[in-house]
Motif scaffolding. Structure first.
Motif, PDB file in Angstrom:
ATOM      1  N   ARG A   1       0.870  -1.180   0.000  1.00  9.90           N
ATOM      2  CA  ARG A   1       0.000   0.000   0.000  1.00  9.90           C
ATOM      3  C   ARG A   1       0.902   1.223   0.000  1.00  9.90           C
ATOM      4  NH1 ARG A   1      -2.021   2.738   4.776  1.00  9.90           N
ATOM      5  NH2 ARG A   1      -3.362   4.392   4.035  1.00  9.90           N
ATOM      6  N   ASN A   2       0.846   1.989  -1.071  1.00 10.50           N
ATOM      7  CA  ASN A   2       1.700   3.167  -1.233  1.00 10.50           C
ATOM      8  C   ASN A   2       3.169   2.815  -1.047  1.00 10.50           C
ATOM      9  OD1 ASN A   2      -0.597   4.732  -1.636  1.00 10.50           O
ATOM     10  ND2 ASN A   2      -0.799   5.189   0.515  1.00 10.50           N
ATOM     11  N   GLY A   3       3.561   1.632  -1.505  1.00 10.77           N
ATOM     12  CA  GLY A   3       4.951   1.207  -1.436  1.00 10.77           C
ATOM     13  C   GLY A   3       5.351   0.487  -0.164  1.00 10.77           C
ATOM     14  N   ALA A   4       4.494   0.492   0.842  1.00  8.81           N
ATOM     15  CA  ALA A   4       4.797  -0.189   2.108  1.00  8.81           C
ATOM     16  C   ALA A   4       4.182  -1.587   2.083  1.00  8.81           C
ATOM     17  CB  ALA A   4       4.242   0.591   3.289  1.00  8.81           C
ATOM     18  N   LYS A   5       4.985  -2.583   2.431  1.00  8.70           N
ATOM     19  CA  LYS A   5       4.517  -3.967   2.420  1.00  8.70           C
ATOM     20  C   LYS A   5       3.548  -4.204   3.580  1.00  8.70           C
ATOM     21  CE  LYS A   5       6.257  -8.684   2.407  1.00  8.70           C
ATOM     22  NZ  LYS A   5       7.463  -9.506   2.505  1.00  8.70           N
TER      23      LYS A   5
ATOM     24  N   THR B   1      -2.342  -9.677   9.533  1.00  9.62           N
ATOM     25  CA  THR B   1      -2.389  -8.451  10.333  1.00  9.62           C
ATOM     26  C   THR B   1      -3.030  -7.333   9.529  1.00  9.62           C
ATOM     27  OG1 THR B   1      -0.374  -9.086  11.498  1.00  9.62           O
ATOM     28  CG2 THR B   1      -1.007  -6.784  11.621  1.00  9.62           C
ATOM     29  N   ASP B   2      -2.562  -7.145   8.295  1.00  5.31           N
ATOM     30  CA  ASP B   2      -3.036  -6.053   7.449  1.00  5.31           C
ATOM     31  C   ASP B   2      -3.914  -6.504   6.288  1.00  5.31           C
ATOM     32  OD1 ASP B   2      -1.502  -4.260   9.003  1.00  5.31           O
ATOM     33  OD2 ASP B   2       0.263  -4.655   7.786  1.00  5.31           O
ATOM     34  N   PHE B   3      -3.798  -7.775   5.883  1.00  5.87           N
ATOM     35  CA  PHE B   3      -4.652  -8.272   4.802  1.00  5.87           C
ATOM     36  C   PHE B   3      -4.879  -9.767   4.974  1.00  5.87           C
ATOM     37  CE2 PHE B   3      -0.547  -9.355   2.983  1.00  5.87           C
ATOM     38  CZ  PHE B   3      -0.783 -10.513   2.264  1.00  5.87           C
ATOM     39  N   ASP B   4      -5.937 -10.255   4.327  1.00  5.35           N
ATOM     40  CA  ASP B   4      -6.264 -11.677   4.349  1.00  5.35           C
ATOM     41  C   ASP B   4      -6.599 -12.104   2.919  1.00  5.35           C
ATOM     42  OD1 ASP B   4      -6.815 -14.236   5.196  1.00  5.35           O
ATOM     43  OD2 ASP B   4      -8.858 -13.772   5.799  1.00  5.35           O
ATOM     44  N   ALA B   5      -6.070 -13.252   2.514  1.00  2.00           N
ATOM     45  CA  ALA B   5      -6.335 -13.727   1.153  1.00  2.00           C
ATOM     46  C   ALA B   5      -6.841 -15.156   1.137  1.00  2.00           C
ATOM     47  CB  ALA B   5      -5.061 -13.618   0.320  1.00  2.00           C
ATOM     48  N   LEU B   6      -7.112 -15.741   2.268  1.00  2.00           N
ATOM     49  CA  LEU B   6      -7.522 -17.143   2.308  1.00  2.00           C
ATOM     50  C   LEU B   6      -9.034 -17.332   2.370  1.00  2.00           C
ATOM     51  CD1 LEU B   6      -4.842 -18.563   4.762  1.00  2.00           C
ATOM     52  CD2 LEU B   6      -4.871 -18.696   2.282  1.00  2.00           C
TER      53      LEU B   6
ATOM     54  N   GLY C   1      -9.319 -15.592  -5.255  1.00  2.00           N
ATOM     55  CA  GLY C   1      -9.212 -14.435  -6.129  1.00  2.00           C
ATOM     56  C   GLY C   1      -9.457 -13.110  -5.447  1.00  2.00           C
ATOM     57  N   THR C   2      -9.551 -13.096  -4.124  1.00  2.00           N
ATOM     58  CA  THR C   2      -9.840 -11.871  -3.389  1.00  2.00           C
ATOM     59  C   THR C   2      -8.792 -11.623  -2.318  1.00  2.00           C
ATOM     60  OG1 THR C   2     -12.203 -12.183  -3.720  1.00  2.00           O
ATOM     61  CG2 THR C   2     -11.558 -10.687  -1.969  1.00  2.00           C
ATOM     62  N   VAL C   3      -8.312 -10.389  -2.256  1.00  2.00           N
ATOM     63  CA  VAL C   3      -7.434  -9.956  -1.178  1.00  2.00           C
ATOM     64  C   VAL C   3      -8.206  -8.908  -0.393  1.00  2.00           C
ATOM     65  CG1 VAL C   3      -5.303  -8.762  -0.591  1.00  2.00           C
ATOM     66  CG2 VAL C   3      -5.318 -10.411  -2.450  1.00  2.00           C
ATOM     67  N   THR C   4      -8.397  -9.129   0.893  1.00  2.00           N
ATOM     68  CA  THR C   4      -9.139  -8.212   1.738  1.00  2.00           C
ATOM     69  C   THR C   4      -8.173  -7.495   2.660  1.00  2.00           C
ATOM     70  OG1 THR C   4     -11.031  -9.701   1.705  1.00  2.00           O
ATOM     71  CG2 THR C   4     -10.998  -8.018   3.425  1.00  2.00           C
ATOM     72  N   ILE C   5      -8.123  -6.181   2.548  1.00  2.00           N
ATOM     73  CA  ILE C   5      -7.268  -5.400   3.434  1.00  2.00           C
ATOM     74  C   ILE C   5      -8.056  -5.129   4.702  1.00  2.00           C
ATOM     75  CG2 ILE C   5      -6.054  -3.217   3.746  1.00  2.00           C
ATOM     76  CD1 ILE C   5      -5.513  -3.243   0.748  1.00  2.00           C
TER      77      ILE C   5
ATOM     78  N   ALA D   1      -7.911   4.022  12.952  1.00  2.00           N
ATOM     79  CA  ALA D   1      -6.928   4.720  13.785  1.00  2.00           C
ATOM     80  C   ALA D   1      -5.508   4.239  13.499  1.00  2.00           C
ATOM     81  CB  ALA D   1      -7.256   4.518  15.258  1.00  2.00           C
ATOM     82  N   ASP D   2      -5.340   2.938  13.250  1.00  2.00           N
ATOM     83  CA  ASP D   2      -4.006   2.370  13.041  1.00  2.00           C
ATOM     84  C   ASP D   2      -3.557   2.410  11.585  1.00  2.00           C
ATOM     85  OD1 ASP D   2      -3.823   1.772  15.735  1.00  2.00           O
ATOM     86  OD2 ASP D   2      -4.593  -0.265  15.469  1.00  2.00           O
ATOM     87  N   LEU D   3      -4.465   2.160  10.655  1.00  2.00           N
ATOM     88  CA  LEU D   3      -4.111   2.072   9.239  1.00  2.00           C
ATOM     89  C   LEU D   3      -5.216   2.731   8.416  1.00  2.00           C
ATOM     90  CD1 LEU D   3      -2.047   0.763   7.222  1.00  2.00           C
ATOM     91  CD2 LEU D   3      -3.594  -1.181   7.125  1.00  2.00           C
ATOM     92  N   PRO D   4      -5.280   4.071   8.440  1.00  2.00           N
ATOM     93  CA  PRO D   4      -6.348   4.739   7.689  1.00  2.00           C
ATOM     94  C   PRO D   4      -6.171   4.552   6.187  1.00  2.00           C
ATOM     95  CG  PRO D   4      -4.784   6.348   8.522  1.00  2.00           C
ATOM     96  CD  PRO D   4      -4.378   5.018   9.085  1.00  2.00           C
ATOM     97  N   MET D   5      -7.273   4.426   5.478  1.00  5.43           N
ATOM     98  CA  MET D   5      -7.263   4.283   4.024  1.00  5.43           C
ATOM     99  C   MET D   5      -7.736   5.611   3.423  1.00  5.43           C
ATOM    100  SD  MET D   5      -6.298   1.135   3.479  1.00  5.43           S
ATOM    101  CE  MET D   5      -6.821   0.659   1.859  1.00  5.43           C
ATOM    102  N   TYR D   6      -7.096   5.986   2.311  1.00  6.51           N
ATOM    103  CA  TYR D   6      -7.430   7.238   1.648  1.00  6.51           C
ATOM    104  C   TYR D   6      -7.794   6.966   0.192  1.00  6.51           C
ATOM    105  CZ  TYR D   6      -5.189   9.133   5.797  1.00  6.51           C
ATOM    106  OH  TYR D   6      -4.858   9.411   7.087  1.00  6.51           O
ATOM    107  N   ALA D   7      -8.536   7.864  -0.416  1.00  9.86           N
ATOM    108  CA  ALA D   7      -9.015   7.679  -1.786  1.00  9.86           C
ATOM    109  C   ALA D   7      -7.871   7.527  -2.786  1.00  9.86           C
ATOM    110  CB  ALA D   7      -9.912   8.848  -2.186  1.00  9.86           C
ATOM    111  N   GLY D   8      -6.748   8.166  -2.568  1.00 10.26           N
ATOM    112  CA  GLY D   8      -5.646   8.106  -3.519  1.00 10.26           C
ATOM    113  C   GLY D   8      -4.639   6.998  -3.262  1.00 10.26           C
ATOM    114  N   ASP D   9      -4.896   6.111  -2.311  1.00  7.36           N
ATOM    115  CA  ASP D   9      -3.959   5.031  -1.996  1.00  7.36           C
ATOM    116  C   ASP D   9      -3.752   4.118  -3.198  1.00  7.36           C
ATOM    117  OD1 ASP D   9      -3.642   5.938   0.562  1.00  7.36           O
ATOM    118  OD2 ASP D   9      -4.803   4.356   1.514  1.00  7.36           O
TER     119      ASP D   9
END
Length: 62
Positions: A19-23, A28-33, A37-41, A46-54
């Motif tokens: 996300r924006n170059g950070a692994k 912890t941060d994403f789940d793919a199991l 075909g889906t990766v869920t962030i 408060a800890d990992l805010p998401m923004y429209a331009g990410d």
């Protein structure tokens, strides 16, 4: 994501999500199991805010 195979505990180590170059860390941060075909962030606003331009980059090594 088109082309992403169904993952199991062993093959998820071949999946990298950035996300924006950070692994992001699996389970912890994403789940793919949960769905093939889906990766869920997973994030807390408060800890990992998401923004429209990410920029999200997903890499899978066969």
């Amino acid at each position: 994501m088109a082309g992403l195979p169904a993952l199991n505990a062993a093959s998820v180590n071949k999946l990298f999500v950035f996300r924006n170059g950070a692994k992001l860390r699996h389970t912890t941060d994403f789940d793919a199991l949960t769905t093939a075909g889906t990766v869920t962030i997973t994030y807390d606003a408060a800890d990992l805010p998401m923004y429209a331009g990410d920029v999200i980059e997903i890499q899978y090594i066969k």
